[in-house]
Design a protein around this motif. Structure first.
Motif, PDB file in Angstrom:
ATOM      1  N   GLU A 182      -3.384  15.366  40.565  1.00 33.50           N
ATOM      2  CA  GLU A 182      -4.378  14.544  41.234  1.00 33.50           C
ATOM      3  C   GLU A 182      -5.057  15.359  42.333  1.00 33.50           C
ATOM      4  N   TYR A 183      -6.340  15.148  42.550  1.00 32.94           N
ATOM      5  CA  TYR A 183      -7.071  15.930  43.540  1.00 32.94           C
ATOM      6  C   TYR A 183      -6.479  15.730  44.929  1.00 32.94           C
ATOM      7  N   ASN A 184      -6.128  14.483  45.244  1.00 31.59           N
ATOM      8  CA  ASN A 184      -5.423  14.159  46.483  1.00 31.59           C
ATOM      9  C   ASN A 184      -4.717  12.823  46.287  1.00 31.59           C
ATOM     10  N   THR A 185      -4.070  12.334  47.316  1.00 28.46           N
ATOM     11  CA  THR A 185      -3.309  11.094  47.198  1.00 28.46           C
ATOM     12  C   THR A 185      -4.162   9.853  47.421  1.00 28.46           C
ATOM     13  N   ASP A 186      -5.418  10.036  47.758  1.00 24.63           N
ATOM     14  CA  ASP A 186      -6.320   8.897  47.986  1.00 24.63           C
ATOM     15  C   ASP A 186      -6.915   8.448  46.651  1.00 24.63           C
ATOM     16  N   PRO A 196     -13.698  14.472  46.065  1.00 18.29           N
ATOM     17  CA  PRO A 196     -14.749  13.958  45.177  1.00 18.29           C
ATOM     18  C   PRO A 196     -14.760  12.437  45.128  1.00 18.29           C
ATOM     19  N   SER A 197     -15.757  11.909  44.449  1.00 10.07           N
ATOM     20  CA  SER A 197     -15.933  10.468  44.334  1.00 10.07           C
ATOM     21  C   SER A 197     -14.940   9.869  43.344  1.00 10.07           C
ATOM     22  N   THR A 198     -14.927   8.535  43.299  1.00 10.66           N
ATOM     23  CA  THR A 198     -14.080   7.824  42.333  1.00 10.66           C
ATOM     24  C   THR A 198     -14.382   8.279  40.913  1.00 10.66           C
ATOM     25  N   THR A 199     -15.675   8.385  40.601  1.00 11.49           N
ATOM     26  CA  THR A 199     -16.079   8.778  39.255  1.00 11.49           C
ATOM     27  C   THR A 199     -15.639  10.196  38.928  1.00 11.49           C
ATOM     28  N   ALA A 200     -15.794  11.108  39.860  1.00 16.31           N
ATOM     29  CA  ALA A 200     -15.419  12.503  39.623  1.00 16.31           C
ATOM     30  C   ALA A 200     -13.916  12.635  39.412  1.00 16.31           C
ATOM     31  N   LYS A 201     -13.125  11.883  40.177  1.00 16.68           N
ATOM     32  CA  LYS A 201     -11.673  11.954  40.016  1.00 16.68           C
ATOM     33  C   LYS A 201     -11.240  11.421  38.648  1.00 16.68           C
ATOM     34  N   GLU A 202     -11.818  10.306  38.239  1.00 19.06           N
ATOM     35  CA  GLU A 202     -11.458   9.751  36.933  1.00 19.06           C
ATOM     36  C   GLU A 202     -11.915  10.669  35.812  1.00 19.06           C
ATOM     37  N   SER A 203     -13.065  11.297  35.984  1.00 17.92           N
ATOM     38  CA  SER A 203     -13.555  12.234  34.975  1.00 17.92           C
ATOM     39  C   SER A 203     -12.607  13.420  34.847  1.00 17.92           C
ATOM     40  N   ARG A 204     -12.088  13.914  35.973  1.00 19.28           N
ATOM     41  CA  ARG A 204     -11.114  15.013  35.949  1.00 19.28           C
ATOM     42  C   ARG A 204      -9.870  14.612  35.170  1.00 19.28           C
ATOM     43  N   ARG A 205      -9.362  13.413  35.434  1.00 19.76           N
ATOM     44  CA  ARG A 205      -8.165  12.946  34.723  1.00 19.76           C
ATOM     45  C   ARG A 205      -8.425  12.894  33.220  1.00 19.76           C
ATOM     46  N   ARG A 206      -9.510  12.281  32.845  1.00 24.20           N
ATOM     47  CA  ARG A 206      -9.830  12.129  31.425  1.00 24.20           C
ATOM     48  C   ARG A 206      -9.982  13.489  30.750  1.00 24.20           C
ATOM     49  N   LEU A 207     -10.569  14.421  31.453  1.00 25.28           N
ATOM     50  CA  LEU A 207     -10.753  15.753  30.889  1.00 25.28           C
ATOM     51  C   LEU A 207      -9.396  16.422  30.653  1.00 25.28           C
ATOM     52  N   MET A 208      -8.488  16.286  31.598  1.00 28.56           N
ATOM     53  CA  MET A 208      -7.159  16.886  31.437  1.00 28.56           C
ATOM     54  C   MET A 208      -6.408  16.221  30.293  1.00 28.56           C
ATOM     55  N   TRP A 209      -6.488  14.916  30.182  1.00 31.20           N
ATOM     56  CA  TRP A 209      -5.804  14.236  29.081  1.00 31.20           C
ATOM     57  C   TRP A 209      -6.410  14.626  27.738  1.00 31.20           C
ATOM     58  N   SER A 210      -7.710  14.880  27.716  1.00 31.89           N
ATOM     59  CA  SER A 210      -8.342  15.344  26.488  1.00 31.89           C
ATOM     60  C   SER A 210      -7.783  16.710  26.085  1.00 31.89           C
ATOM     61  N   CYS A 211      -7.567  17.582  27.079  1.00 28.09           N
ATOM     62  CA  CYS A 211      -6.968  18.893  26.799  1.00 28.09           C
ATOM     63  C   CYS A 211      -5.546  18.728  26.290  1.00 28.09           C
TER      64      CYS A 211
END
Length: 657
Positions: A182-186, A196-211
């Protein structure tokens, strides 16, 4: 961004899927489809059409929904003319969207060959790959997104070597970005001044799960080929599409059911976590179970007997059932869920979700059909456990039939619902299992056998039809369709006489025309490779087929030089041993290079099924499989040594008196 109708009104040459069928098809094809094969991206309003096709068809599938659609479209409208020429992500999105754009034309204006649909946007895909490779030192989330989509595109096009190499690049990029954390605990982004924003954080998660999903499917349960491990995934699962689209921050569970990140506030109501999870989260959880199933199948020599209640088989079976029972009503394959998901462009994703489950059930229950699959140290079922064996065979058959039902229902709603690149392999495997059960397991003397055959025949035909329509969006589907048709024709299913057993009496004798020296050395091989425990349609096996310098270390006779058993021609008969080896290696390399350059998708049937007899696997695995009686050969379906085309299954009819 203009709608499709607005584009058509302002640009007469722009093709829309809803254009009138009365237009001159030749003029439309020349003016509206030629640009799909151009090297440079088209004008902004045409890019808008391609992006729309991508988001409607590829974005919802599997784990590709890592791009926030509203943000991407907003950015596209502002910056499309500034940096489109060097944007790898936009190029691969347009390449994938171009295939569906061509498919819409083929379905509504004038039919196109499947090759024409597949080739739409191919130049843009090449540009995307070039841009990624030229900027390897610039590791960004956007380049990683482009690489993930390029990997799926390569699989779609049948370029498995490219896909396999991209998979390694993708995992290294993900590790470099550390998006497995996670980018941070917030997590709820209550302090937007940091991070980053809420959208950017969720996009990062989804990208990692896709990998993670990509790596799992490429690895197929082989440790050597797996680079992303569950213990390193320290992020929560993706949220549902509603929260992602509307930028609503939320908590979800982690990969393990009932668990969540430790830094979630203790006063938070954890009962709200499950409703925040969508189709992607459940698919990821299933993939984690599937990895364990495939690894178990490849290590049967260390496993407990499957009829033991505490065995690995029993645990995995329980986990598969528990996952399926955990699906909410909105994710079950029911008539209402089908139409709801279709309305939101998620029917294809729902189809893949359920196909993945039943395909995993087939992989787990293959223990009951060791002659159909290549199993290391397959179990010997004693008389007192024959009931359990019959249970395995029946569940395997039922799962294959269920797969055909799901795929047939999805196909009824349109070709686009079968767009996932995994579906052709699943569909073909469903055919093989059904044919095997009908010809090898059922007793033809029983009264129920004929009715079961008549009930199953439409499912086989439905699968073949689905493979045919998949050919527009997947390069290997047409080859698998042809192989399935041949298998059904030669089985005799639907006729008065079902073909009996077709395996040779000696399952270890070599294939006709194969160099005997290439057979496995008797006993335990000194070396082994993942090739020989993987499905011949796996990405790794398919990739290996296109590598001219590949070798089989477990077949090599260590007491002789490479290729030393090759007969000498008149040109090299007088050469010294060393010169002869160089001569043979040079000639072999030239021949391999020529054959590799001549390979095409139509020839894949030969490539992935020509060496699937017992002779090609290590001797210890063949003997250890415990196949003492006749039955279909693994994957290929069985063949006599006198057959001219050994990759095609043969079910000979009995001689008539």
């Amino acid at each position: 961004m203009q709608s499709t109708e607005q584009c058509h009104a302002s640009q007469p040459a722009c093709f829309s899927p809803r254009q009138s069928l009365t237009e001159d098809t030749n003029e439309v094809q020349n003016s509206a489809l030629k640009w799909l094969n151009a090297r440079h991206l088209p004008t902004p309003w045409k890019i808008g059409l391609l992006v729309e096709e991508y988001f409607n068809n590829i974005h919802p599938l599997r784990c590709f929904a890592f791009i926030h659609r509203p943000s991407f479209l907003q950015k596209l409208d502002k910056e499309i003319s500034k940096s489109s020429h060097n944007n790898a992500l936009l190029h691969i999105i347009c390449a994938l969207g171009g295939q569906f754009y061509a498919l819409a034309y083929s379905e509504t204006i004038s039919p196109l060959p499947s090759k024409s649909v597949l080739s739409a946007g191919s130049e843009w895909a090449k540009v995307a790959q070039r841009l990624i490779l030229e900027t390897l030192d610039m590791v960004t989330n956007e380049n990683l997104m482009a690489s993930v989509l390029l990997h799926d595109y390569a699989v779609r096009m049948g370029n498995f070597a490219n896909a396999f190499m991209l998979s390694g690049l993708i995992t290294r990029m993900a590790q470099a970005l550390q998006i497995n954390l996670e980018y941070n605990t917030d997590l709820l982004c209550q302090n937007n001044e940091y991070g980053p924003s809420t959208t950017a954080k969720e996009s990062r998660r989804r990208l990692m799960w896709s990998c993670y999903v990509m790596d799992s499917l490429v690895g197929s349960g082989v440790d050597q080929l797996t680079l992303v491990h569950e213990n390193d995934m320290k992020i929560q699962l993706p949220c549902n599409e509603r929260n992602f689209t509307q930028q609503i921050p939320c908590f979800t569970e982690t990969l393990q059911p009932g668990n969540w990140l430790k830094f979630i506030p203790g006063e938070f109501d954890t009962a709200t976590l499950l409703p925040n999870m969508g189709i992607m989260a459940y698919f990821i959880r299933h993939i984690s179970i599937r990895k364990r199933v495939l690894r178990y199948i490849k290590h049967l020599d260390d496993a407990m007997v499957p009829w033991d209640p505490s065995s690995e088989f029993a645990i995995l079976d329980k986990d598969c059932r528990a996952w399926y029972e955990s699906l909410p009503a909105s994710l079950q394959f029911t008539p209402s869920a089908i139409y709801i998901r279709k309305d939101s462009s998620q029917l294809g994703a729902l189809c893949v979700l359920h196909c993945a489950h039943y395909q995993t059930i087939c992989d787990l229950y293959r223990l009951g059909a060791p002659a159909l699959y290549k199993l290391r140290a397959a179990f010997d079922f004693p008389p007192e456990h024959q009931v359990f064996l019959h249970h395995l065979q029946q569940v395997l058959f039922d799962a294959a039939r269920t797969l055909a039902t799901i795929i047939g229902e999805a196909a009824r709603h349109g070709t686009r619902m079968l767009a996932d690149s995994w579906l052709p392999t699943i569909t073909y495997d469903s055919c093989r299992i059904m044919v095997y059960h009908l010809t090898q397991i059922l007793d033809p003397s029983l009264e129920d056998t004929k009715s079961i055959i008549m009930e199953t025949l439409p499912l086989l035909q439905s699968n073949i039809h689905a493979l045919g329509v998949m050919g527009n969006l997947n390069g290997i589907a047409n080859t698998l369709c042809s192989a399935a048709e041949t298998m059904l024709d030669r089985s005799g299913i639907g006729s008065e006489v079902i073909a009996p057993n077709s395996i040779p009496d000696d399952p270890y004798q070599s294939i006709e025309g194969e160099d005997p020296s290439s057979e496995s050395v008797p006993g335990t091989p000194i070396q082994s490779a993942p090739d020989y425990v993987l499905n011949p349609l796996s990405i790794f096996r398919m990739a290996r087929k296109s590598i001219p310098e590949r070798h089989a270390p477990e077949k090599a006779n260590t007491s002789s030089a490479p290729n030393s058993a090759r007969p000498c021609s008149s040109a090299d008969a007088n050469l010294s041993p060393i010169d002869r080896i160089d001569y043979v290696q040079t000639a072999t390399a030239a021949q391999n290079e020529h054959e590799s350059s001549q390979a095409s998708l139509e020839e894949l049937q030969t490539l992935f099924m020509s060496d699937l007899g017992w002779a090609w696997q290590p001797a210890d695995t063949a003997v250890g499989s415990g196949i003492a009686t006749a039955g279909l050969l693994p994957w290929a379906g069985g063949y006599p040594t006198t057959q001219a085309e050994p990759w095609l299954p043969v079910f000979p009819f009995p001689q008539q008196s």
